[in-house]
Motif scaffolding. Structure first.
Motif, PDB file in Angstrom:
ATOM      1  N   ASN A   1       0.813  -1.074   0.158  1.00 19.93           N
ATOM      2  CA  ASN A   1       0.074   0.053  -0.190  1.00 19.93           C
ATOM      3  C   ASN A   1       0.804   1.270   0.162  1.00 19.93           C
ATOM      4  OD1 ASN A   1      -2.587  -1.251   0.051  1.00 19.93           O
ATOM      5  ND2 ASN A   1      -2.692  -1.587   2.081  1.00 19.93           N
ATOM      6  N   GLU A   2       2.070   1.148   0.021  1.00 18.95           N
ATOM      7  CA  GLU A   2       2.938   2.607   0.155  1.00 18.95           C
ATOM      8  C   GLU A   2       2.816   2.935  -1.329  1.00 18.95           C
ATOM      9  OE1 GLU A   2       6.783   1.294   3.039  1.00 18.95           O
ATOM     10  OE2 GLU A   2       6.974   0.950   0.832  1.00 18.95           O
ATOM     11  N   LEU A   3       2.606   2.456  -2.348  1.00 21.83           N
ATOM     12  CA  LEU A   3       2.140   2.672  -3.765  1.00 21.83           C
ATOM     13  C   LEU A   3       1.042   4.216  -3.745  1.00 21.83           C
ATOM     14  CD1 LEU A   3       2.939   2.604  -6.715  1.00 21.83           C
ATOM     15  CD2 LEU A   3       0.815   0.850  -6.706  1.00 21.83           C
ATOM     16  N   LEU A   4       0.034   3.634  -2.679  1.00 20.59           N
ATOM     17  CA  LEU A   4      -1.117   4.613  -2.904  1.00 20.59           C
ATOM     18  C   LEU A   4      -0.927   5.920  -2.017  1.00 20.59           C
ATOM     19  CD1 LEU A   4      -4.095   2.117  -2.379  1.00 20.59           C
ATOM     20  CD2 LEU A   4      -3.232   2.951  -4.560  1.00 20.59           C
ATOM     21  N   LEU A   5       0.347   5.825  -0.989  1.00 12.12           N
ATOM     22  CA  LEU A   5       0.373   6.894  -0.329  1.00 12.12           C
ATOM     23  C   LEU A   5       1.031   8.075  -1.105  1.00 12.12           C
ATOM     24  CD1 LEU A   5       2.327   5.112   2.739  1.00 12.12           C
ATOM     25  CD2 LEU A   5      -0.193   5.913   2.494  1.00 12.12           C
TER      26      LEU A   5
ATOM     27  N   GLY B   1      -7.192   6.026  -6.265  1.00 14.43           N
ATOM     28  CA  GLY B   1      -7.738   5.189  -5.396  1.00 14.43           C
ATOM     29  C   GLY B   1      -7.256   3.757  -5.579  1.00 14.43           C
ATOM     30  N   ASP B   2      -6.617   3.248  -6.573  1.00  9.89           N
ATOM     31  CA  ASP B   2      -6.232   1.850  -6.702  1.00  9.89           C
ATOM     32  C   ASP B   2      -4.682   1.754  -7.471  1.00  9.89           C
ATOM     33  OD1 ASP B   2      -6.438   1.383 -10.381  1.00  9.89           O
ATOM     34  OD2 ASP B   2      -7.534   3.038  -9.597  1.00  9.89           O
ATOM     35  N   GLU B   3      -4.246   0.488  -7.422  1.00 12.47           N
ATOM     36  CA  GLU B   3      -2.967   0.233  -7.754  1.00 12.47           C
ATOM     37  C   GLU B   3      -2.631   0.527  -9.045  1.00 12.47           C
ATOM     38  OE1 GLU B   3      -0.702  -3.878  -8.368  1.00 12.47           O
ATOM     39  OE2 GLU B   3      -1.194  -3.356  -6.266  1.00 12.47           O
ATOM     40  N   GLN B   4      -3.403   0.328 -10.068  1.00 13.54           N
ATOM     41  CA  GLN B   4      -2.981   0.779 -11.522  1.00 13.54           C
ATOM     42  C   GLN B   4      -3.133   2.068 -11.724  1.00 13.54           C
ATOM     43  OE1 GLN B   4      -1.940  -1.387 -13.903  1.00 13.54           O
ATOM     44  NE2 GLN B   4      -1.647   0.147 -15.378  1.00 13.54           N
TER      45      GLN B   4
ATOM     46  N   ALA C   1      -2.491   4.382  -9.393  1.00 13.01           N
ATOM     47  CA  ALA C   1      -1.500   4.992  -9.151  1.00 13.01           C
ATOM     48  C   ALA C   1      -0.207   4.683  -9.865  1.00 13.01           C
ATOM     49  CB  ALA C   1      -1.173   4.490  -7.585  1.00 13.01           C
ATOM     50  N   ILE C   2      -0.125   3.717 -10.539  1.00  7.38           N
ATOM     51  CA  ILE C   2       1.092   3.451 -11.310  1.00  7.38           C
ATOM     52  C   ILE C   2       1.266   4.338 -12.723  1.00  7.38           C
ATOM     53  CG2 ILE C   2       2.158   1.872 -12.768  1.00  7.38           C
ATOM     54  CD1 ILE C   2       1.308  -0.469 -10.804  1.00  7.38           C
ATOM     55  N   VAL C   3      -0.163   4.526 -13.356  1.00  3.78           N
ATOM     56  CA  VAL C   3      -0.169   5.146 -14.398  1.00  3.78           C
ATOM     57  C   VAL C   3       0.213   6.795 -14.038  1.00  3.78           C
ATOM     58  CG1 VAL C   3      -1.889   6.107 -15.974  1.00  3.78           C
ATOM     59  CG2 VAL C   3      -1.756   3.904 -15.710  1.00  3.78           C
ATOM     60  N   GLU C   4      -0.270   7.120 -13.007  1.00  3.66           N
ATOM     61  CA  GLU C   4       0.059   8.541 -12.512  1.00  3.66           C
ATOM     62  C   GLU C   4       1.363   8.781 -12.232  1.00  3.66           C
ATOM     63  OE1 GLU C   4      -0.790  11.176  -8.480  1.00  3.66           O
ATOM     64  OE2 GLU C   4      -2.268   9.780  -8.880  1.00  3.66           O
ATOM     65  N   LEU C   5       2.193   8.131 -11.369  1.00  2.00           N
ATOM     66  CA  LEU C   5       3.410   8.099 -10.926  1.00  2.00           C
ATOM     67  C   LEU C   5       4.197   7.908 -12.189  1.00  2.00           C
ATOM     68  CD1 LEU C   5       3.426   6.051  -7.581  1.00  2.00           C
ATOM     69  CD2 LEU C   5       3.612   8.632  -8.146  1.00  2.00           C
ATOM     70  N   LEU C   6       4.091   7.358 -13.175  1.00  2.00           N
ATOM     71  CA  LEU C   6       5.039   7.020 -14.150  1.00  2.00           C
ATOM     72  C   LEU C   6       4.881   8.257 -14.884  1.00  2.00           C
ATOM     73  CD1 LEU C   6       4.443   3.487 -15.490  1.00  2.00           C
ATOM     74  CD2 LEU C   6       6.545   4.291 -14.471  1.00  2.00           C
TER      75      LEU C   6
ATOM     76  N   HIS D   1       7.049  -2.321 -13.379  1.00  2.00           N
ATOM     77  CA  HIS D   1       6.266  -1.456 -14.358  1.00  2.00           C
ATOM     78  C   HIS D   1       7.168  -0.396 -15.196  1.00  2.00           C
ATOM     79  CE1 HIS D   1       2.307  -2.714 -12.912  1.00  2.00           C
ATOM     80  NE2 HIS D   1       2.931  -2.997 -11.969  1.00  2.00           N
ATOM     81  N   ASP D   2       7.174  -0.133 -16.329  1.00  2.00           N
ATOM     82  CA  ASP D   2       7.691   1.275 -16.885  1.00  2.00           C
ATOM     83  C   ASP D   2       6.604   1.628 -17.879  1.00  2.00           C
ATOM     84  OD1 ASP D   2       8.069  -0.451 -19.279  1.00  2.00           O
ATOM     85  OD2 ASP D   2      10.024  -0.481 -19.079  1.00  2.00           O
ATOM     86  N   ARG D   3       6.984   2.472 -18.930  1.00  3.18           N
ATOM     87  CA  ARG D   3       5.812   3.180 -19.624  1.00  3.18           C
ATOM     88  C   ARG D   3       5.305   2.057 -20.884  1.00  3.18           C
ATOM     89  NH1 ARG D   3       9.142   7.141 -18.277  1.00  3.18           N
ATOM     90  NH2 ARG D   3       8.546   8.777 -17.234  1.00  3.18           N
ATOM     91  N   GLN D   4       6.355   1.205 -21.191  1.00  2.00           N
ATOM     92  CA  GLN D   4       6.038   0.231 -22.233  1.00  2.00           C
ATOM     93  C   GLN D   4       5.732  -1.387 -21.955  1.00  2.00           C
ATOM     94  OE1 GLN D   4       9.090   2.285 -22.351  1.00  2.00           O
ATOM     95  NE2 GLN D   4       7.685   3.833 -23.291  1.00  2.00           N
TER      96      GLN D   4
END
Length: 315
Positions: free
Chosen positions: A197-201, A206-209, A211-216, A235-238
């Motif tokens: 859950n550190e990812l969401l901090l 509100g969800d993992e995917q 958060a990944i898209v936003e942070l990348l 995960h990377d952009r590709q």
């Protein structure tokens, strides 16, 4: 190979011997063990053959010497670790609860660890550093945060890269200045290494995917989501690469994430494909939990490769 540097707390851990044991009454303890997330990280990187050094502070005492001796034996550069007479090395007393959680009694900010600084030795270590790694736990004081941010600026100024393991609890995010410091580090991060859950901090999603898209989208090169015994996902952009963990008998989970991170970053710096870096990292994390003590499970590359060969793919 590229030179890897980290900065932060150095301490010893002293552990309750029995599960469910409380520090509210006398009981058997084991230790001291050399520890501190940055020290574990640098020790594992050095054991894998990566040029690696640590900026930190210890007391002029046996606990400090224990850490220096261990890091030096693993091949780490300890030239920027300062020793302070009259100040005790940091400590963490740990007890294990029946639900597998842990309870800590720390002395870090008020120990020698709180005297960390960018001095001539630290500047010399950073002068030819290619990469700087940040542990969120190392932002334990304004002074420590200043050291971390100054080191990032020095490495970034030379065209180097940064990795960041938040290693943080939600409650600490509420501490004065902590959120700002963490966000400041994240804005300069190439490799982000959250657990669960550190990812969401660090995301408004509100969800993992999401958060990944936003942070990348913020400019992070890759995210490596650690899942403990279940392995990790890159995960990377590709692309997305999932790698299962290795089945081992767990003795002590302390330091496993730090060993994982050290291995992944070291192999990323060597230009390894994500799958290879994940496989080595998962193996280092697995081996770390097979010994009691946060640095006792650190293994050298030949031993890690032999473990992988015995275990197969780890599936």
């Amino acid at each position: 190979m590229k030179k890897l540097v980290c900065a932060g707390e150095i301490l010893v851990e002293i552990m309750a011997e029995r599960i469910g044991q409380s520090f509210l009454e006398p009981g058997p303890l084991v230790g001291p063990f050399p520890s501190g997330a940055p020290a574990i990280f640098i020790g594992q990187a050095a054991a894998l053959g990566q040029p690696a050094g640590l900026i930190g502070a210890i007391g002029e005492d046996d606990f400090g010497q224990l850490n220096i001796d261990r890091l030096r034996a693993l091949g780490a550069d300890v030239s920027a670790i300062t020793s302070h007479r009259g100040h005790a090395t940091g400590t963490a007393f740990v007890t294990y609860l029946a639900d597998a959680s842990r309870h800590f009694v720390f002395n870090i900010s008020n120990s020698a660890a709180g005297l960390i600084a960018i001095d001539d030795a630290a500047r010399h270590l950073l002068a030819d550093a290619d990469h700087f790694h940040v542990m969120g736990s190392s932002l334990f004081s304004d002074k420590s945060a200043e050291v971390v941010l100054a080191a990032i600026a020095a490495v970034r100024g030379r065209g180097g890269t940064v990795s960041f393991d938040p290693n943080i609890r939600r409650e600490i995010m509420q501490d004065a200045g902590m959120r700002e410091a963490l966000e400041g580090v994240l804005a300069q991060t190439d490799i982000f290494l959250p657990s669960g859950n550190e990812l969401l901090l660090f995301s408004s999603a509100g969800d993992e995917q999401g958060a990944i898209v936003e942070l990348l989208g913020r400019g992070i090169s890759c995210i490596v989501l650690k899942r403990g015994a279940a392995g990790a996902i890159y995960h990377d952009r590709q692309s997305l690469v999932a790698m299962p963990g290795f089945a081992v008998d767990e003795v002590d989970p302390t330091g496993a994430g730090d060993c994982f991170g050290a291995a992944f970053v070291s192999f990323w710096l060597r230009g390894a494909a994500p799958a290879e870096a994940l496989r080595i990292a998962n193996a280092c994390g697995a081996l770390a939990v097979t010994r009691k003590g946060p640095m006792e499970g650190i293994h050298r590359l030949a031993d890690v490769e032999a473990f992988i060969a015995r275990a197969g793919t780890g599936a």
